[in-house]
Scaffold this active site. Structure first.
Site, short mmCIF file in Angstrom:
data_model
loop_
_atom_site.label_atom_id
_atom_site.label_comp_id
_atom_site.label_asym_id
_atom_site.label_seq_id
_atom_site.Cartn_x
_atom_site.Cartn_y
_atom_site.Cartn_z
N ARG A 46 1.32 -1.11 0.29
CA ARG A 46 0.15 -0.16 0.16
C ARG A 46 0.67 1.34 -0.23
O ARG A 46 2.42 0.86 0.35
CB ARG A 46 -0.91 -0.31 1.06
CG ARG A 46 -0.05 -0.63 2.59
CD ARG A 46 0.90 -0.15 3.52
NE ARG A 46 0.42 1.29 3.47
CZ ARG A 46 1.49 2.76 3.42
NH1 ARG A 46 2.93 2.12 3.71
NH2 ARG A 46 1.06 4.20 3.58
N GLY A 47 0.14 2.34 -0.47
CA GLY A 47 0.91 3.71 -0.23
C GLY A 47 1.12 3.61 -2.25
O GLY A 47 1.15 2.76 -2.62
N ARG A 89 -7.72 -0.37 -6.80
CA ARG A 89 -7.72 1.17 -5.81
C ARG A 89 -8.14 1.77 -6.23
O ARG A 89 -6.46 2.58 -7.42
CB ARG A 89 -6.88 1.21 -4.70
CG ARG A 89 -6.61 -0.26 -3.80
CD ARG A 89 -5.64 -0.29 -2.53
NE ARG A 89 -6.06 1.30 -1.51
CZ ARG A 89 -5.19 1.15 -0.72
NH1 ARG A 89 -4.26 0.93 -0.70
NH2 ARG A 89 -6.08 2.08 0.39
N GLN A 196 -1.98 2.35 10.43
CA GLN A 196 -0.15 1.92 9.73
C GLN A 196 0.51 2.70 10.00
O GLN A 196 1.78 2.27 9.84
CB GLN A 196 -0.69 2.84 8.10
CG GLN A 196 -1.42 2.48 6.34
CD GLN A 196 -2.66 2.71 6.90
OE1 GLN A 196 -3.12 2.81 8.24
NE2 GLN A 196 -3.34 2.18 5.58
N ASP A 237 -2.06 10.83 -1.75
CA ASP A 237 -2.20 10.07 -2.72
C ASP A 237 -2.91 10.20 -3.58
O ASP A 237 -2.83 9.84 -5.07
CB ASP A 237 -3.72 8.69 -1.96
CG ASP A 237 -3.36 8.11 -1.00
OD1 ASP A 237 -3.04 8.36 -0.35
OD2 ASP A 237 -3.04 6.84 -0.76
N ASN A 247 -5.51 12.55 1.00
CA ASN A 247 -4.72 11.33 1.84
C ASN A 247 -5.59 11.01 2.91
O ASN A 247 -6.48 10.40 3.07
CB ASN A 247 -3.68 12.40 2.65
CG ASN A 247 -2.55 11.51 3.03
OD1 ASN A 247 -1.99 10.86 1.66
ND2 ASN A 247 -1.88 11.66 4.34
C1 LIG Z 1 3.94 7.56 0.04
S1 LIG Z 1 2.05 7.35 -0.49
C2 LIG Z 1 1.73 7.17 1.30
C3 LIG Z 1 0.00 7.35 1.55
O1 LIG Z 1 -0.75 5.83 1.74
C4 LIG Z 1 -1.71 5.96 2.48
O2 LIG Z 1 -2.39 5.25 2.14
P1 LIG Z 1 -2.74 4.09 2.33
O3 LIG Z 1 -2.19 2.42 3.35
O4 LIG Z 1 -4.38 3.45 2.00
O5 LIG Z 1 -2.58 3.01 0.73
C5 LIG Z 1 -1.48 6.22 2.97
O6 LIG Z 1 -2.49 7.62 2.63
C6 LIG Z 1 0.15 7.52 2.73
O7 LIG Z 1 0.11 9.35 3.32
#
Ligand SMILES: CSC[C@H]1O[C@H](OP(=O)(O)O)[C@H](O)[C@@H]1O
Length: 346
Positions: A46-47, A89, A196, A237, A247
């Site tokens: 993720r990320g 996603r 996270q 994001d 985000n």
């Molecule tokens: C460097 S992008 C990180 C960004 O992604 C995370 O979302 P997820 O864990 O659901 O993929 C979160 O919004 C972070 O800031």
């Protein structure tokens, strides 16, 4: 970071399984693009930049599977693979940004030999992954210019090595401040519901020897009110053309607190996270995830069965709440449509 977020070897994509961190370090193996699609939708990886790079390799796995087909069938299968990977996603633009590059390359080279086509696509996937490392380091050096000695930084979710191929975006700035001996301290929001911050950011920062204190999300307001926070830095994001930023859920709330108590609010993100096709944040699709993320913790039911749930994974922070967007190309202070557009001028 000691453990690679991802690597590609023996025609398999290996992803550290972020659902199991920090207690178990295991790698999830993607043998085909369906595995990569699953890994993205189930948040094995993720990320925004990390899912972009993972999807790029996922598309390459599709090309490996179908490369021997007649041109017309190959085109059909690759377009289907691209659609499925992009649909895994909806909010992080890096996913479609990466997959569309490989699909375009594939469609432009369908007449090439199997070996030539695969080499072109693998090279592109490697380039996306390798450039992410370099971009994040440059972004971190830019962002570090904003950080004073002995600063206390609040961050939300995980925008670290685990959200990218390496080094991180918001955590990249924090790493750079640490490595340049600014003696910074970090408060990390646990970040309900997928935690996270608790599971990934605390893990990453402790591994680096960075002073990190884990807090419940609702504790942030008191720290901000009491002047305990010098900066808030998050990832992103998807950033719209006017600087509105999607985000992790809870980011907007922090930005309102930052505005109210005059704490600088920074977003760190690569140019690939900026979607200039969208005029404002109201046009960004916000992913809604399963209710079990809210009603269960590690599979243990913590809410009444069948309770109604609303579980948006992201929210939109308006550009006027953002003091600066930190990118690899430079820092955009008080972002707006004009200053964002100037980032892309040669
Ligand atoms: C460097 S992008 C990180 C960004 O992604 C995370 O979302 P997820 O864990 O659901 O993929 C979160 O919004 C972070 O800031």
């Amino acid at each position: 970071m000691k453990n690679e977020t991802m690597y590609f070897e023996n025609n398999k994509l290996k992803l550290i399984d972020q659902r199991k961190l920090p207690l178990q370090i295991e790698y999830f193996s993607c043998k085909n693009y369906h595995d990569a699609e699953f890994a993205i939708s189930e948040m094995v990886v993720r990320g925004a930049p990390a899912i972009g790079a993972a999807a790029a390799y996922g598309f390459y796995l599709a090309a490996l599977e179908f490369a021997g087909l007649p041109e017309e069938e190959l085109e059909k299968e690759l377009k289907k693979a691209a659609d499925k990977l992009i649909a895994a996603r909806p909010t992080a633009v890096n996913l479609s940004w990466a997959v569309e590059q490989l699909l375009d390359l594939a469609l432009a080279n369908l007449n090439k030999s199997e070996e030539e086509l695969l080499a072109i696509l693998k090279d592109k996937a490697d380039q996306i992954a390798d450039s992410d490392r370099k971009i994040n380091k440059k972004m971190a050096e830019n962002g570090n210019k904003l950080i004073k000695e002995n600063a206390v930084i609040l961050t939300h979710c995980n925008a670290g090595s685990l959200a990218t191929v390496d080094y991180g975006t918001a955590l990249g700035v924090i790493r750079e401040a640490h490595f340049t001996k600014k003696n910074i301290k970090v408060f990390a929001d646990e970040t309900r519901p997928r935690l996270q911050g608790a599971r990934l950011t605390a893990f990453e920062l402790m591994e680096e020897g960075i002073d990190v204190t884990l807090i419940a999300d609702s504790t942030a307001a008191t720290l901000i009110r009491d002047g305990k926070i010098d900066y808030i830095i998050t990832g992103a994001d998807r950033i719209a053309a006017n600087g509105d930023t999607a985000n992790k859920i809870g980011t907007f709330m922090l930005s309102e607190l930052a505005k109210n108590f005059a704490v600088p609010f920074y977003v760190a993100a690569p140019l690939s996270t900026i979607d200039r096709k969208l005029a404002s944040g109201s046009l960004i699709e916000i992913e809604e995830r399963d209710s079990e993320e809210i009603t269960q913790i590690e599979g243990v039911q913590i809410a009444p069965e069948n309770v109604k749930v609303y579980n948006p994974a992201f929210d939109i922070t308006p550009a006027e709440n953002i003091d600066a967007i930190i990118t690899e190309k430079g820092i955009v202070k008080n972002p707006d449509k004009k200053s964002i557009a100037e980032l892309f001028q040669v």
